[in-house]
Scaffold this motif. Structure first.
Motif, PDB file in Angstrom:
ATOM      1  N   LEU A 104       0.833  -1.200   0.000  1.00 30.25           N
ATOM      2  CA  LEU A 104       0.000   0.000   0.000  1.00 30.25           C
ATOM      3  C   LEU A 104       0.869   1.252   0.000  1.00 30.25           C
ATOM      4  O   LEU A 104       0.588   2.222  -0.719  1.00 30.25           O
ATOM      5  N   LYS A 105       1.949   1.232   0.782  1.00 33.13           N
ATOM      6  CA  LYS A 105       2.888   2.364   0.787  1.00 33.13           C
ATOM      7  C   LYS A 105       3.502   2.561  -0.601  1.00 33.13           C
ATOM      8  O   LYS A 105       3.636   3.693  -1.070  1.00 33.13           O
ATOM      9  N   VAL A 106       3.853   1.472  -1.252  1.00 33.86           N
ATOM     10  CA  VAL A 106       4.431   1.556  -2.599  1.00 33.86           C
ATOM     11  C   VAL A 106       3.411   2.143  -3.566  1.00 33.86           C
ATOM     12  O   VAL A 106       3.737   3.020  -4.371  1.00 33.86           O
ATOM     13  N   PHE A 107       2.163   1.677  -3.503  1.00 37.37           N
ATOM     14  CA  PHE A 107       1.124   2.198  -4.404  1.00 37.37           C
ATOM     15  C   PHE A 107       0.861   3.682  -4.170  1.00 37.37           C
ATOM     16  O   PHE A 107       0.591   4.417  -5.110  1.00 37.37           O
ATOM     17  N   MET A 108       0.932   4.111  -2.928  1.00 38.33           N
ATOM     18  CA  MET A 108       0.704   5.528  -2.643  1.00 38.33           C
ATOM     19  C   MET A 108       1.867   6.390  -3.118  1.00 38.33           C
ATOM     20  O   MET A 108       1.727   7.593  -3.249  1.00 38.33           O
TER      21      MET A 108
END
Length: 163
Positions: A122-126
């Motif tokens: 999720l951090k990567v996608f954000m």
């Protein structure tokens, strides 16, 4: 002779005790990193963008999940493989302690790894504008591998359970 060898083998389980103690040092390092992140952002809390704040919160959640994983592995493994924990007051004892066997520990660890991987993904996608597209693909593949592995372990445990 056989009895002496068996006692030596059985006693060697205590070699694991310092390893579990080392995990508590890893937990301490994780706690220091957690508060370092908080103290780093506090002076500029009103100046940072919302996305950056969400990324920070996800990092803190990630650190908390890893901390929980360390506690679970450290305590449950110690009690499973070394010795029962003798706590002074039963009210201090965690509810799951003493009831978690190796199979349930393995499943909880796998679930925790999937949760940690999910937060990281999720951090990567954000943060996709700053991520190389090839890397994004591999992050997803690795996460799906963790998910598939956890699912497969759960299914194998269900198939081999003797109720």
């Amino acid at each position: 002779m056989e009895t002496a060898v068996e006692r030596l083998i059985y006693g060697s389980r205590w070699i694991l005790a310092p390893i579990y103690l080392g995990l508590s040092l890893a937990l301490l390092a994780l706690g220091l990193k957690f508060f370092q992140e908080i103290f780093h952002v506090l002076p500029r809390i009103f100046a940072i963008k919302e996305t950056d704040l969400v990324l920070l919160v996800l990092t803190l959640i990630d650190l908390a999940l890893v901390g929980g994983l360390i506690i679970m592995v450290m305590l449950s493994s110690y009690e499973t493989f070394v010795s029962r924990l003798d706590l002074a007051a039963e009210q201090d004892k965690l509810g799951w302690l003493g009831r978690m066997d190796y199979t349930s520990l393995k499943n909880k660890v796998a679930s925790s790894i999937v949760a940690i991987s999910s937060i990281h993904l999720l951090k990567v996608f954000m943060n996709t504008p700053n991520v190389v597209e090839d890397h994004l693909f591999w992050y997803v593949v690795i996460h799906l591998t963790f998910v598939a592995s956890a699912f497969a372990m759960g299914m194998l445990d269900r198939l081999t359970r003797h109720d």
